[in-house]
Design an enzyme around this catalytic site. Structure first.
Site, PDB file in Angstrom:
ATOM      1  CD1 TRP A   1      -3.016   1.396   0.877  1.00  0.00           C
ATOM      2  CD2 TRP A   1      -1.442   2.436   2.076  1.00  0.00           C
ATOM      3  NE1 TRP A   1      -3.490   2.642   1.195  1.00  0.00           N
ATOM      4  CE2 TRP A   1      -2.536   3.308   1.935  1.00  0.00           C
ATOM      5  CE3 TRP A   1      -0.332   2.876   2.797  1.00  0.00           C
ATOM      6  CZ2 TRP A   1      -2.575   4.582   2.484  1.00  0.00           C
ATOM      7  CZ3 TRP A   1      -0.353   4.158   3.343  1.00  0.00           C
ATOM      8  CH2 TRP A   1      -1.469   4.993   3.188  1.00  0.00           C
ATOM      9  CG  HIS A   2       3.404   2.362   3.252  1.00  0.00           C
ATOM     10  ND1 HIS A   2       2.724   1.387   3.935  1.00  0.00           N
ATOM     11  CD2 HIS A   2       3.411   3.457   4.046  1.00  0.00           C
ATOM     12  CE1 HIS A   2       2.347   1.885   5.118  1.00  0.00           C
ATOM     13  NE2 HIS A   2       2.739   3.137   5.198  1.00  0.00           N
ATOM     14  N   GLY A   3       3.715   1.718  -1.405  1.00  0.00           N
ATOM     15  CA  GLY A   3       4.366   2.062  -2.663  1.00  0.00           C
ATOM     16  C   GLY A   3       4.587   0.852  -3.529  1.00  0.00           C
TER      17      GLY A   3
END
Lengths: 499, 478
Positions: free
Chosen positions: A330-332
């Site tokens: 989700w963060h990248g």
């Protein structure tokens, strides 16, 4: 529009002033217009994407209720949710993960000696897409679970998805909190205006301090070290890694703090996102204090639906790993984030497995469980583990992260502490002094948070007017004088915008 | 009920009072910080805002050709004209227009002299972001400034509008001079002593050019606006083009076009490039060598010529000795000190130099005779002996004109200091080694020989640090 820009400094008071002046019934429409304008300042075209997500999830909510009223089976509802999830996550995947996906496919094709696929188009990652998508999806699940009522007014719902203080970098709000407050605007009792507004403003001020004085200053050093990690030894690499841990905390927490403060000025209570996370005694506790809105989101909508911890130990660990790997992704769109998430999952599993061993073993080596020294040890160990994980989060790729860590543990150069090497990595001696003094202040604020469970603004209310004035005036002056902003300085985007 | 209302309103009054106090304190502190950090790129606007209201009689506006070519100090000294140069580097006419508007907020000049050098530029985009920043950064935030900012491509209008977002990061490069309220200019004049000859054969005689060529529409629009603004305010406007050596025949067509506009409105246009002979320009000595700018001697000639014109054609009061013109008197003293400094540096005869030092009350000087300084005879020692200094033994003198403020016969240990404003002169001897310190900076270049150190109290700066090394045949070093 960045929070730390003069544009926002003009935008926010105008929005607030008009918000207070107009009739209660149309206040939400004004906030919606302001929120859409806020988003469009970044890229007007991408507003359509948010509108699409908003309309889709809103219609899905109405459909779910309709199915329920008609007494259709749960299968219909589940199908509806699945379709909504697929489309919304599909958009997210297309804009955020398509390049990453293609790169990995090509990597495999290359290994197999096959022709690689050319990139068909270039897409710019829409700011805040991960945040508003997750917020909108949580609404659907909540409606399905009958935890909240369906919102029939599209404009109110659209404001829930786009509420400008927390639109682009969270906190990811829950339906029962934010949507309920939006619905209550007409009856909102704006008592204690003065306290509420001044507290909110002071809290925002502290957010600006974290971002402009600490995060953007320390980033000069962090970028220098991470960009050329291969030339540095242990001392600089530790400074870089610890620096990044501080940078990302100050950067991200500042955004949430400004969001909470801004919302409070307008009479909204949105959730706190950070609670002195680096004082955690375990990784598990760290996740109760770090990015709280995201970790509870993953807990409620991923971990628990997977079975949570009410199952066998093996399944529980599997659930934990899935949740943290997903959180990493989700963060990248990069394997470094996946490894970062995976490490945090692993830390917790190992921590739990080692727990009985530690309980037995500690008394033999003179550790008194529960003592202050033990807690301090736990805090330092937890911080150390998070720093190791942050190296993966920040590094260009996994190879660089491994190289960084290897050098950090093997290229021993203690002389660098005293031979002024630390003044050659992006920060002069004076900048270091400003940074260290600011960190002491931040530490004090976090200690107050930890010990007295109070935000800085509320703590200041318990102090005399002189002390309050000195702290507030001091913060304004320090931001104005030593904050990183304006002119040649390129206003750094808040790190979490891209996630 | 009444009571509780009273309590609650008094509580609010207290709160609002405290808030106001906080806001005022922070604003004052920050204003001071912003002023200090903002003080770079020679902020002429700072000097302008500091002027007494309605004191300027002639305002000179335009580009660097104004601040290098026109010397208001000279106009004041020679003719009593109270002038001020409000000019910015490479300033386009549209910024000059907004400079005039800014000036008219606090001043009511009788005459405005607008130099139109920059009408030579073909492309409006030449005046880029850097240029706008340079011209507008120091203007106080106002509607006028905001309008001016709309006329240029700027990276961030709002940053230039407030100024401090661009300049605040100078906090690490601040120096003592930034805290000094004294200007780096003289009523907007930049003193340029450098002489670099411009070859006379390269200078074109542009008097022969009869053709005209239009200036850019934007330039013309704002030139007309300047003319109309002055007409509306009842101010006499004089257009000028200060003489500059590398004007071309083609460029002269532009200035002929300006002449046509001036004629249309019936206002004078003094194109200095047509009057090189009358002015007495000699670009072998009057140029800074860059083809565009006049040096001090060039400026002196042009200012004299321009001043004659102004005095003959306009009723300008003689402000010399008048109350309210202390700023002009002060700048006159400062420029005189600068000229003295530069002129005296050229003196080869140390006897004459020492005599001049003794003649000025404004100068403080230290002479130290150190170590084995008498290795052989020298003209420096002769000159010192001629002025009554004891050249038979080691010693250190601190002098003001003929008065001795401190003297030591080369004692093994001594310490003496004197404050000059916020600076300190400190002389000492440690184990027989004599040293001179200015604000903690040591001046002690040689072991055996003579040191001469000179401070000018008008300029508030150390103007000379000379040493004569006895080990190197009394070689002079600055």
């Amino acid at each position: 529009m960045l929070f730390n820009s003069l544009d926002f400094l003009i935008f926010f008071p105008i929005v607030v002033l008009i918000y207070f002046l107009i009739p209660k019934k149309i206040k939400y429409l004004w906030l919606l217009a302001a929120s859409y304008y806020f988003y469009m300042c970044w890229n007007p075209k991408y507003i359509l994407l948010m509108l699409l997500s908003t309309v889709l999830t809103w219609i899905t909510g109405l459909a779910l209720e309709n199915f329920r009223e008609k007494g259709l089976s749960k299968k219909w509802q589940k199908g509806c949710i699945a379709a909504c999830f697929i489309i919304n996550l599909g958009i997210l995947a297309l804009f955020k993960y398509f390049d990453f996906f293609l790169e990995n496919i090509n990597l495999i094709l290359e290994k197999l000696g096959m022709q690689m696929v050319e990139k068909p188009f270039d897409l710019l990652l829409p700011v805040g897409i991960s945040f508003y998508t997750f917020q909108a999806l949580s609404y659907i699940v909540d409606v399905y679970r009958e935890e909240v009522k369906v919102e029939k007014n599209l404009a109110r719902y659209a404001l829930f998805v786009s509420f400008f203080p927390q639109l682009v970098a969270g906190p990811i709000e829950r339906t029962d909190n934010l949507l309920r407050q939006i619905n209550h605007i007409p009856t909102m009792k704006l008592k204690n205006h003065y306290e509420r507004i001044t507290d909110g403003l002071v809290y925002m001020l502290y957010g600006f301090f974290l971002k402009m004085v600490i995060a953007d200053r320390i980033s000069l050093m962090v970028d220098t070290v991470f960009d050329s990690w291969y030339i540095y030894g242990t001392v600089e690499l530790i400074a870089g890694a610890v620096g990044f841990a501080i940078q990302i905390y100050c950067d991200f927490a500042s955004y949430s703090i400004i969001a909470v403060g801004a919302a409070q000025v307008m009479g909204f209570n949105i959730m706190e996102n950070f609670a002195a996370p680096y004082f955690s005694c375990s990784i598990k506790e760290f996740w109760r204090r770090w990015h709280i809105s995201l970790s509870t989101w993953f807990k409620d909508y991923v971990y628990i639906p997977l079975g949570g911890n009410r199952c066998s130990r093996g399944r529980k660990y599997r659930n934990l790993m899935i949740t943290f790997l997903a959180s990493g992704l989700w963060h990248g769109a990069n394997w470094t984030y996946v490894v970062w998430g995976g490490l945090h999952g692993l830390y917790q599993i190992v921590g739990e497995l080692l727990f009985p061993v530690k309980q037995k073993f500690y008394p033999y080596i003179g550790i008194s469980i529960g003592s202050i020294s033990h807690k301090l040890g736990q805090i330092l160990t937890t911080f150390f583990l998070t720093v190791i994980a942050w190296v993966f989060f920040r590094a260009e790729d996994i190879g660089a992260a491994l190289g960084y860590l290897k050098n950090m543990f093997t290229r021993w150069n203690p002389w660098a502490i005293v031979d002024k090497s630390l003044y050659q990595i992006g920060l002069s001696v004076y900048e270091w002094n400003i940074l260290l003094a600011s960190l002491v202040f931040m530490l004090l604020v976090d200690v107050i948070r930890l010990v007295r469970h109070e935000r800085i603004d509320r703590f200041l209310n318990t102090q005399g007017a002189l002390a309050k004035g000195i702290v507030i005036g001091g913060m304004i002056l320090v931001i104005g004088m030593f904050g990183q902003y304006g002119g040649g300085f390129d206003a750094k985007q808040f790190i979490y915008f891209q996630f | 009920m009444q009571n509780s209302l009273f309590i609650s309103s008094s509580k609010y009054i207290k709160r609002i009072g405290a808030l106001l106090l906080l806001v005022i304190t922070v604003a004052l502190a920050f204003h001071q910080f912003a002023r200090v950090t903002g003080k770079y790129q020679d902020p002429v606007l700072y000097d302008f805002y500091d002027l007494k209201r309605n004191s300027v009689d002639v305002l000179f506006v335009g580009s660097s050709h104004v601040y290098c070519s026109i010397n208001p100090v000279q106009l004041f000294e020679d003719k009593g004209i109270a002038g001020f140069n409000l000019a910015g580097g490479s300033q386009p006419v549209w910024f000059s227009y907004h400079y005039i508007k800014e000036a008219l907020k606090t001043q009511s000049p009788k005459v405005i002299v607008l130099d139109v050098y920059t009408v030579r530029v073909n492309d409006d985009a030449y005046f880029d972001s850097r240029n706008a920043q340079m011209n507008l950064l120091h203007m106080k935030p106002s509607y006028n400034k905001w309008q001016a900012l709309q006329l240029a491509e700027v990276d961030s209008r709002i940053d230039v509008f407030f100024g401090f977002p661009i300049t605040h990061s100078r906090y690490l490069s601040l120096q003592k001079v930034d805290f000094d309220e004294e200007s780096t200019m003289f009523l907007g004049y930049h003193y340029q002593p450098r002489i670099v000859a411009y070859e006379p054969e390269k200078v074109k005689d542009v008097r022969q050019v009869q053709e005209t060529e239009a200036v850019t529409p934007k330039t013309e629009e704002y030139l007309r606006k300047c003319i109309e603004l002055c007409r509306e305010k009842g101010i006499d406007l004089v257009l000028t083009n200060s003489p500059w050596p590398d004007i071309t025949l083609d460029l002269q067509k532009r200035y002929n076009y300006i002449q046509e506009i001036a004629d249309e409105y019936g206002i004078p246009f003094l194109n200095g490039c047509l009057y090189n002979e009358e002015i007495g320009m000699d670009y072998t000595v009057d140029s800074m060598g860059d083809g565009g700018h006049l040096n001090y001697t060039g400026a002196t000639k042009y200012t004299r010529w321009l001043g004659d014109y102004l005095k003959q054609n306009y009723e300008l009061p003689d402000r010399r000795g008048s109350k309210g013109y202390e700023a002009w008197e002060h700048q006159s003293r400062r420029l005189a000190a600068i000229l003295r400094r530069d002129e005296w540096k050229k003196l080869e005869d140390m006897g004459e130099y020492l005599e001049r030092l003794a003649s000025s009350e404004e100068l403080y000087y230290v002479i130290s005779l150190n170590g084995d300084f008498q290795k052989e005879g020298s003209s420096v020692l002769d000159a010192l002996a001629g002025r009554g200094f004891d050249t038979e033994k080691n010693g250190l003198y601190v002098m003001n004109a003929e008065e001795t403020l401190f003297y030591s016969e080369g004692a093994e240990e001594y310490t003496w200091w004197k404050y000059f404003g916020d600076s300190v002169l400190h002389v000492q001897s440690r184990e027989g080694v004599q040293e001179i310190f200015w604000d903690g900076d040591k001046f002690s270049k040689i072991k055996n020989g003579v040191h001469i150190w000179v401070y000018d109290s008008t300029l508030h700066e150390v103007v000379r640090k000379l040493s004569f090394d006895a080990d190197k045949n009394y070689e002079k070093a600055e």
